[in-house]
Design an enzyme around this catalytic site. Structure first.
Site, PDB file in Angstrom:
ATOM      1  N   ASP A  53       0.849  -1.319  -0.056  1.00  0.00           N
ATOM      2  CA  ASP A  53      -0.058  -0.085   0.082  1.00  0.00           C
ATOM      3  C   ASP A  53       0.832   1.378  -0.006  1.00  0.00           C
ATOM      4  OD1 ASP A  53      -2.221   1.306   0.126  1.00  0.00           O
ATOM      5  OD2 ASP A  53      -2.834   1.074   1.978  1.00  0.00           O
ATOM      6  N   ASN A 105     -11.116  -2.495  -5.462  1.00  0.00           N
ATOM      7  CA  ASN A 105     -10.126  -1.555  -6.308  1.00  0.00           C
ATOM      8  C   ASN A 105     -10.763  -1.302  -7.626  1.00  0.00           C
ATOM      9  OD1 ASN A 105      -6.888  -2.741  -4.943  1.00  0.00           O
ATOM     10  ND2 ASN A 105      -8.133  -1.010  -4.324  1.00  0.00           N
TER      11      ASN A 105
HETATM   12  C1  IPE Z   1      -5.462  -2.717  -0.165  1.00  0.00           C
HETATM   13  O1  IPE Z   1      -5.387  -1.296  -0.346  1.00  0.00           O
HETATM   14  C2  IPE Z   1      -5.372  -3.456  -1.594  1.00  0.00           C
HETATM   15  C3  IPE Z   1      -4.215  -3.491  -2.099  1.00  0.00           C
HETATM   16  C4  IPE Z   1      -2.919  -3.372  -1.593  1.00  0.00           C
HETATM   17  C5  IPE Z   1      -4.049  -4.146  -3.454  1.00  0.00           C
HETATM   18  P1  IPE Z   1      -6.153  -0.341  -0.545  1.00  0.00           P
HETATM   19  O2  IPE Z   1      -5.675   1.004  -0.732  1.00  0.00           O
HETATM   20  O3  IPE Z   1      -7.094  -0.510  -1.586  1.00  0.00           O
HETATM   21  O4  IPE Z   1      -7.062  -0.206   0.862  1.00  0.00           O
HETATM   22  P2  IPE Z   1      -7.815   0.767   1.810  1.00  0.00           P
HETATM   23  O5  IPE Z   1      -8.806   1.155   0.644  1.00  0.00           O
HETATM   24  O6  IPE Z   1      -6.674   1.617   2.158  1.00  0.00           O
HETATM   25  O7  IPE Z   1      -8.499  -0.088   2.709  1.00  0.00           O
HETATM   26  C1  IPE Z   2      -1.444   0.150  -3.341  1.00  0.00           C
HETATM   27  O1  IPE Z   2      -1.317   1.654  -3.379  1.00  0.00           O
HETATM   28  C2  IPE Z   2      -1.854  -0.082  -4.665  1.00  0.00           C
HETATM   29  C3  IPE Z   2      -3.338  -0.511  -4.973  1.00  0.00           C
HETATM   30  C4  IPE Z   2      -4.414  -0.786  -4.208  1.00  0.00           C
HETATM   31  C5  IPE Z   2      -3.304  -1.325  -6.264  1.00  0.00           C
HETATM   32  P1  IPE Z   2      -2.718   2.713  -3.367  1.00  0.00           P
HETATM   33  O2  IPE Z   2      -2.964   3.007  -4.758  1.00  0.00           O
HETATM   34  O3  IPE Z   2      -3.556   2.191  -2.556  1.00  0.00           O
HETATM   35  O4  IPE Z   2      -1.920   4.032  -2.751  1.00  0.00           O
HETATM   36  P2  IPE Z   2      -2.463   4.985  -1.675  1.00  0.00           P
HETATM   37  O5  IPE Z   2      -3.176   4.090  -0.468  1.00  0.00           O
HETATM   38  O6  IPE Z   2      -3.580   5.726  -2.399  1.00  0.00           O
HETATM   39  O7  IPE Z   2      -1.264   5.819  -1.250  1.00  0.00           O
HETATM   40 MG    MG Z   3      -4.034   2.373  -0.442  1.00  0.00          MG
END
Ligand code: IPE
Ligand code: IPE
Ligand code: MG
Length: 250
Positions: A18, A66
């Site tokens: 993340d 996502n």
């Molecule tokens: C969890 O991260 C999913 C992945 C890392 C693929 P998100 O960024 O989607 O999770 P939330 O929304 O912060 O809970």
């Molecule tokens: C994790 O990074 C990757 C996916 C969930 C695909 P994020 O895209 O969730 O990054 P933040 O949480 O917005 O920083």
């Molecule tokens: Mg995230």
């Protein structure tokens, strides 16, 4: 640097990768650049885990939730996945790594699905490490799907309700062939599971770091393993029982 114990490695490491978006923001770049940079951390982490002798590495790459992100971001993530599969397949073969996937793969677009099945097929006999990608993955969906299959098998007489055990249930999950994670790492300073491996993490050691995924390097992984090795996994027992090797347990 702290030294890790080669004889007490987690068999299965799962990572919630993340912080790509926040990394991009910090560098005044678009979110997609963050994902691109994150893909580099993926490559590095796979390499280091293989070198260390980790048997299973599960990476949360894309959740069912996502799918609701802006269309351009979803498309870019799928493109990156395709690029990854294209560019890494040779390395997976060279390093004896088997690719597996968990999640609702059926809803991925066909070109991605084809690339995935080709890569899984090609690497199916590799034994050095399992790289398990969680794609279009949702823990609750996984559990509901398992319940549905169990209900169906029960209806047609393949199983009896009284034979439904934890072990049998596990066999109906996407992770049927994969042991539960020993260590779960989440980057970017968030302290939640976000629908990841809900059943499988019942006794997993959780490790959180503020490092954003695109900044995640070998030393951060070592730090997590080092921390893991300092914990006592009691599984509900007392410390005393564990030290006596659980010999007095019925
Ligand atoms: C969890 O991260 C999913 C992945 C890392 C693929 P998100 O960024 O989607 O999770 P939330 O929304 O912060 O809970
Ligand atoms: C994790 O990074 C990757 C996916 C969930 C695909 P994020 O895209 O969730 O990054 P933040 O949480 O917005 O920083
Ligand atoms: Mg995230």
């Amino acid at each position: 640097m702290k030294k890790i114990d080669q004889n007490n490695l987690p068999r299965h490491i799962a990572i919630i990768m993340d912080g790509n978006g926040r990394w991009a923001e910090k560098h005044t770049l678009g979110r997609i650049s963050g994902h691109r940079q994150g893909a580099k951390s993926v490559k590095l982490t796979v390499k280091v885990c293989r070198e260390l002798g980790i048997q299973y590495l599960t990476l949360y790459a894309f959740s069912v939730e996502n799918w609701l992100r802006p269309r351009e971001e979803v498309d870019a993530l799928m493109e990156l996945l395709k690029e990854y599969l294209h560019s890494e397949i040779k390395k997976l073969m060279k390093h004896d790594i088997r690719l597996m996937v968990i999640g609702n793969i059926g809803i991925l677009k066909e070109p991605v699905r084809i690339l995935l099945s080709e890569a899984m097929e090609k690497t199916a006999h590799n034994r050095g490490m399992v790289l398990n990608l969680a794609l279009s993955y949702g823990g609750r969906d996984e559990i509901v799907e398992a319940v549905r299959s169990i209900a169906e098998d029960s209806r047609v007489g393949k199983i009896r309700p009284r034979n439904i055990t934890k072990e049998l249930f596990s066999k109906y999950l996407y992770t049927a062939e994969i042991p539960d994670p020993d260590l779960l790492i989440r980057t970017s300073g968030e302290y939640r599971l976000s629908n990841f491996l809900l059943w499988q993490t019942a006794y997993t050691e959780l490790y959180f770091t503020d490092v954003l995924w695109p900044d995640f390097r070998r030393k951060h992984l070592m730090e997590a393993i080092y921390d893991f090795q300092r914990r006592e996994r009691r599984f509900g027992l007392t410390s005393d029982q564990l030290q006596r090797g659980g010999s007095d347990l019925g």
